[in-house]
Design a protein around this motif. Structure first.
Motif, short mmCIF file in Angstrom:
data_model
loop_
_atom_site.label_atom_id
_atom_site.label_comp_id
_atom_site.label_asym_id
_atom_site.label_seq_id
_atom_site.Cartn_x
_atom_site.Cartn_y
_atom_site.Cartn_z
N GLN A 120 41.29 91.98 21.76
CA GLN A 120 42.16 93.03 21.41
C GLN A 120 43.36 92.65 20.73
N ARG A 203 33.31 90.29 25.79
CA ARG A 203 34.78 90.32 26.23
C ARG A 203 34.80 90.02 27.79
N MET A 241 35.26 99.57 18.80
CA MET A 241 36.81 99.49 18.50
C MET A 241 37.20 100.12 17.17
#
Length: 272
Positions: A120, A203, A241
């Motif tokens: 991120q 992730r 995202m």
């Protein structure tokens, strides 16, 4: 591995016959990044379709030719366009050019790719030095009988991406005031982009970026005893995202950052 040594000898003999001599570094140039090959001096250009035992690249943004010559004082053999598992090639076919680089005398490989950012803290246009990878492609190019002349049965992947090379690249980036990232690349088979759930999984397991290449080539490079430097261009944020994903954005982002990317590779090659 059946007859692979004979095929490698035939491919290498053909390439040498066209004037290719000493090779220091093999270069694999990913989507939108092939323009670097145009800066190779005294270039010898060989279309893939002319090379014995070579497949043909079918992906937009991949030129499909080998380019040999000097770059930053090093003799390089560059793949302007790579092969992908999702095109229907076997893993052995995808990685065959790496074997050819070794057969021609290369001691190292610089591999590049365009990929999706999972971390991120990453943004489209970032460059990432690959520190490690996770093979989530469901296959491995070394499955099957092992030819000890090509490499060991069980290669050690502890240092797949050469630490010294990465430190040199970081020094070059700092000197250029380029805020380069580092991270773990996770290879999926494609050709679909990953789902948002898969990205959350990546992730969780420690991945920073996702793509559909690189992992097979690096496995074979390690098997063959080549030192590897891996550089990713983060072309988009991964599924979940951003609103949507498409290949045009990949090529567009690499176009935007190509000068920084080319400078990083050239200046790093000069100090390796």
């Amino acid at each position: 591995m059946e007859n692979i040594q004979k095929k490698l000898q035939e491919t290498a003999a053909f390439i040498r016959h066209l004037g290719v001599g000493e090779v220091d570094f093999g270069l694999i140039l990913g989507s939108g990044l092939g323009e670097l090959a145009e800066e190779i001096e005294d270039a010898i250009v060989i279309p893939y379709e002319e090379i014995p035992h070579f497949p043909i690249s079918t992906v937009v943004g991949h030129a499909g030719q080998l380019v040999y010559g000097k770059l930053s004082g090093k003799f390089v053999l560059a793949m302007q366009g790579r092969f992908h598992y999702y095109e229907g090639h076997s893993m052995q076919t995808v990685t065959y050019p790496v074997r050819v680089m070794k057969e021609l005398g290369a001691h190292s490989m610089v591999v590049t790719n365009a990929c999706g950012g999972v971390n991120q803290n990453f943004a489209p246009g970032d460059l990432m030095l690959i520190t490690d990878h996770i093979n989530y492609m469901g296959n491995n190019p070394l499955i099957g009988p092992n030819d000890e002349n090509l490499g060991p049965r069980f290669p050690d992947m502890s240092q797949a991406y050469n630490h010294e090379y990465r430190m040199k690249a970081k020094e070059v980036a700092e000197a250029r005031n380029l805020h380069i990232k580092e991270g773990v690349y996770v290879g999926f088979s494609g050709p679909t982009y990953e789902t948002p759930a898969e990205i959350r999984f990546v992730r969780t397991i420690g991945g920073d970026a996702v793509g559909m290449s690189t992992v097979p080539e690096v496995i074979v490079a390690v098997h063959a005893g080549l030192k590897v430097l891996g550089i990713s261009c983060i072309t988009n944020l991964a599924a979940g995202m951003q609103a949507n994903l498409n290949h045009a954005e990949v090529v567009e982002t690499t176009e935007r950052v190509k000068e920084e990317f080319k400078a990083l590779v050239k200046e790093t090659l000069a100090v390796l």
